[in-house]
Write a protein that holds these residues in place. Structure first.
Motif, PDB file in Angstrom:
ATOM      1  N   SER A  62      13.984  46.775  78.035  1.00 49.94           N
ATOM      2  CA  SER A  62      12.828  47.463  77.448  1.00 49.94           C
ATOM      3  C   SER A  62      12.811  48.945  77.775  1.00 49.94           C
ATOM      4  O   SER A  62      12.227  49.737  77.053  1.00 49.94           O
ATOM      5  CB  SER A  62      11.536  46.836  77.979  1.00 49.94           C
ATOM      6  N   LYS A  63      13.419  49.321  78.914  1.00 48.08           N
ATOM      7  CA  LYS A  63      13.399  50.725  79.318  1.00 48.08           C
ATOM      8  C   LYS A  63      14.804  51.159  79.748  1.00 48.08           C
ATOM      9  O   LYS A  63      15.079  51.333  80.932  1.00 48.08           O
ATOM     10  CB  LYS A  63      12.397  50.915  80.464  1.00 48.08           C
ATOM     11  N   PRO A  64      15.687  51.310  78.784  1.00 53.48           N
ATOM     12  CA  PRO A  64      17.066  51.706  79.120  1.00 53.48           C
ATOM     13  C   PRO A  64      17.195  53.223  79.166  1.00 53.48           C
ATOM     14  O   PRO A  64      16.321  53.939  78.659  1.00 53.48           O
ATOM     15  CB  PRO A  64      17.875  51.142  77.945  1.00 53.48           C
ATOM     16  N   PRO A  65      18.273  53.744  79.762  1.00 54.30           N
ATOM     17  CA  PRO A  65      18.519  55.189  79.709  1.00 54.30           C
ATOM     18  C   PRO A  65      18.717  55.630  78.255  1.00 54.30           C
ATOM     19  O   PRO A  65      19.391  54.952  77.478  1.00 54.30           O
ATOM     20  CB  PRO A  65      19.822  55.378  80.489  1.00 54.30           C
ATOM     21  N   MET A  66      18.101  56.751  77.890  1.00 52.01           N
ATOM     22  CA  MET A  66      18.238  57.284  76.532  1.00 52.01           C
ATOM     23  C   MET A  66      19.059  58.577  76.495  1.00 52.01           C
ATOM     24  O   MET A  66      19.488  59.015  75.439  1.00 52.01           O
ATOM     25  CB  MET A  66      16.852  57.545  75.935  1.00 52.01           C
ATOM     26  N   PHE A  67      19.256  59.190  77.670  1.00 51.34           N
ATOM     27  CA  PHE A  67      19.922  60.494  77.711  1.00 51.34           C
ATOM     28  C   PHE A  67      21.057  60.518  78.735  1.00 51.34           C
ATOM     29  O   PHE A  67      21.080  61.373  79.621  1.00 51.34           O
ATOM     30  CB  PHE A  67      18.894  61.582  78.016  1.00 51.34           C
ATOM     31  N   PRO A  68      21.990  59.568  78.635  1.00 51.13           N
ATOM     32  CA  PRO A  68      23.072  59.536  79.633  1.00 51.13           C
ATOM     33  C   PRO A  68      23.928  60.797  79.563  1.00 51.13           C
ATOM     34  O   PRO A  68      24.033  61.427  78.502  1.00 51.13           O
ATOM     35  CB  PRO A  68      23.879  58.300  79.235  1.00 51.13           C
ATOM     36  N   HIS A  69      24.544  61.124  80.696  1.00 49.21           N
ATOM     37  CA  HIS A  69      25.494  62.242  80.725  1.00 49.21           C
ATOM     38  C   HIS A  69      26.809  61.731  80.138  1.00 49.21           C
ATOM     39  O   HIS A  69      27.724  61.322  80.850  1.00 49.21           O
ATOM     40  CB  HIS A  69      25.682  62.741  82.160  1.00 49.21           C
ATOM     41  N   HIS A  70      26.844  61.710  78.812  1.00 52.57           N
ATOM     42  CA  HIS A  70      27.970  61.161  78.046  1.00 52.57           C
ATOM     43  C   HIS A  70      28.066  62.048  76.826  1.00 52.57           C
ATOM     44  O   HIS A  70      27.163  62.051  75.990  1.00 52.57           O
ATOM     45  CB  HIS A  70      27.658  59.701  77.668  1.00 52.57           C
TER      46      HIS A  70
END
Ligand SMILES: [Ca+2]
Ligand SMILES: [Ca+2]
Ligand SMILES: [Ca+2]
Length: 567
Positions: A487-495
């Protein structure tokens, strides 16, 4: 109004009531869910005590009530928390855990094959990080992109120059996976990553043979995980100098690229310095590759074991060629001054594959311990492979020793599970909350699963399940640490691809590095504590980057759980 409609409205209202009355996510648990027969634990913040309830979100009914465990404090997040154990609830469905003071969890599911999609996505993440190929829409969906880094023109860097290949010689070194959020390829980190994926297949082939990943090789009749691994092995083979068997430490640009898509980078690529560490990683991985690929592609397998032996011989001749970053190269160093573990691992894999006692005898396995695998500490991988093959080894080895080492390591991790307020292994060792802490807990789980495989004692399996719960939401940050899941995953990974592609959703299936207090990137963090220093922001390469060596133990862990939980 007919009765059906009335009931529907009542249900909708009671559901909305639950939603508004209780803040979601205050109670932490695995945001995907649980197998019917697995332990089910939520973490309730504070020390309020009392009872918790499990609500069926479709009917609004309370289906389970029980008392919270006594609160414990967790020094890593500075919290008091209580565990809510609802393991006895086994009915498939969608639920929420609530506590009248603490609030509510996110919705989760109880179901068979609960991690099947995550299992596929965690492997497919490697496909999304493939160099030298276009990702077509039929496989990549909205994350389709043009080919980046053909790597058919790679220059021998000054640090790698030899008589046969002087500085500036052009070699071809295509394919492979981008290592992390950046676009470079490193032999050392490829070692543990590729190995861990191969171990997943070697230990659970029946599971992986039927797992289709929708990649370009899905119709070729071979297990897709092996196709994916092969993409990196093909690159790695090109990183060996055919003239002497030494392996280049990396294929890289001189500097990190900007926040652009792979095809938008045009800087020259270099093969940099042969290193003992890169060469030993190569030797170990190619020795394993022989075992995995021999039945599908014997020509490739023969090439791999021959390359492994040459790499080993080069490393024995050059045991202290430590990687030194040249002054004009700024990308990842993966420097390591202790290579005794790399020698142990390569020796073990060559011994298992060739059955030649000289490899076993090259090292003193009676004198070495286990520990937790990492890119710079690969000795445990030797024990993992020895344990898997222990019944088929020659008399040179020692089965009792191998089993004892694996069990000792598993027991050490279990001690922390019993002590931990969160019921997990994190915090057993001083450096658990380090850069890539989610890779650390993945590797704890890998070792727990080896103890389970050796003993059949489900305590180890359940500890590994608890660790996956941590990664998927039962942690002090409240995030599910895997892109696209929960429900609350990372949306702005350093990728870089995820940041530059114009899509709102990041590329799915990647576990981000995870909390650790180092703050090496200088971003603004909400906390200084080990378990809560985490930021879902591009800025945070110290907690929110992705990497092939962090995803690999997650792949192993999920695949193992799916395998052991198949009805
Ligand atoms: Ca296939
Ligand atoms: Ca090492
Ligand atoms: Ca994006």
């Amino acid at each position: 109004m007919n009765m059906k409609k009335f009931i529907l409205i009542v249900i909708t209202f009671s559901y909305l009531f639950i939603q508004t009355l209780y803040a979601q996510g205050e109670i932490k648990l695995n945001q995907i869910g649980f197998y019917p027969d697995s332990p089910k634990i939520a973490v309730v913040p504070g020390d309020m005590g009392g009872e918790f309830q499990v609500i069926d979100v479709e009917t609004g009914e309370t289906v389970y009530v029980s008392a919270l465990h006594a609160p414990k404090s967790w020094e890593f997040s500075g919290e008091q928390v209580s565990l809510a154990d609802f393991s006895d609830l086994t009915m498939p469905g969608r639920y929420r855990v609530i506590h009248e003071t603490a609030g509510s969890s996110y919705e989760f599911e109880i179901s068979d094959e609960i991690f099947r999609e995550l299992s596929k996505a965690s492997i497919k993440a490697y496909y999304f990080n493939r160099a030298s190929t276009e990702l077509k829409e039929e496989h990549a969906g909205i994350w389709a992109r043009p080919m980046g880094h053909p790597d058919n023109v790679v220059y021998i860097h000054e640090s790698a120059a030899s008589t046969e290949r002087p500085e500036g010689t052009v070699i071809s070194s295509p394919k492979g996976w981008y290592d992390a959020g950046d676009y470079n390829k490193y032999a050392v980190n490829s070692g543990i990553s590729t190995y861990t994926l191969m171990a997943a297949y070697e230990h659970f082939p029946e599971y992986y043979k039927q797992l289709s990943l929708n990649i370009p090789e899905s119709e070729n009749g071979k297990p897709d995980i092996l196709d994916e691994i092969r993409w990196n092995l093909d690159w790695l083979l090109t990183a060996q100098d055919p003239h002497d068997g030494g392996v280049y430490h990396k294929v890289t640009t001189k500097n990190f690229a900007g926040v652009v898509m792979p095809h938008e980078t045009t800087a020259d690529r270099y093969a940099v310095m042969k290193s003992t560490s890169g060469t030993l990683n190569f030797a170990a991985v190619m020795a394993v590759a022989y075992r995995i690929y021999d039945s599908y592609d014997p020509i490739f397998a023969a090439k791999a074991i021959a390359a492994a032996k040459r790499a080993w011989d080069w490393a024995v001749q050059n045991p202290e060629q430590y990687y030194i970053q040249p002054p004009d190269i700024q990308t990842g160093a993966y420097g390591d001054r202790n290579l005794s573990d790399e020698f142990d691992w390569a020796a073990a894999e060559l011994y298992i594959t060739t059955r030649e006692a000289k490899y076993w005898n090259a090292r003193n396995f009676h004198e070495i311990n286990v520990g937790i695998p990492s890119w710079s500490y690969v000795r445990p991988l030797a024990w993992v492979s020895l344990a898997h093959h222990r019944d088929k080894l020659t008399a040179a080895s020692d089965i009792d020793l191998i089993e004892q080492r694996i069990i000792e390591q598993g027991d050490e991790l279990l001690e922390e599970v019993q002590r931990s307020a969160y019921g997990i292994t994190m915090g057993r060792y001083e450096r658990d909350f380090v850069w890539g802490s989610n890779g650390v807990i993945g590797n704890h789980s890998l070792m727990l699963l080896q103890a389970y495989r050796v003993t059949g004692d489900e305590t180890y399996l359940n500890a590994a399940r608890a660790n996956l719960d941590y990664i998927l939401g039962r942690n002090a940050t409240g995030y599910s640490f895997v892109t696209g899941f929960g429900s609350k995953p990372p949306m702005f990974p350093h990728h870089r691809q995820s940041a530059a592609d114009g899509n709102v959703d990041p590329v799915p299936g990647f576990v981000v590095g995870g909390p650790q207090p180092g703050q090496q990137d200088g971003c603004e963090y909400p906390s200084d504590l080990p378990a809560t220093t985490f930021l879902d922001h591009w800025c945070s390469y110290s907690t929110n980057e992705v990497a092939i060596n962090w995803n690999a133990p997650l792949v192993y862990l999920i695949g193992a759980l799916e395998f052991y939980s198949s009805p």
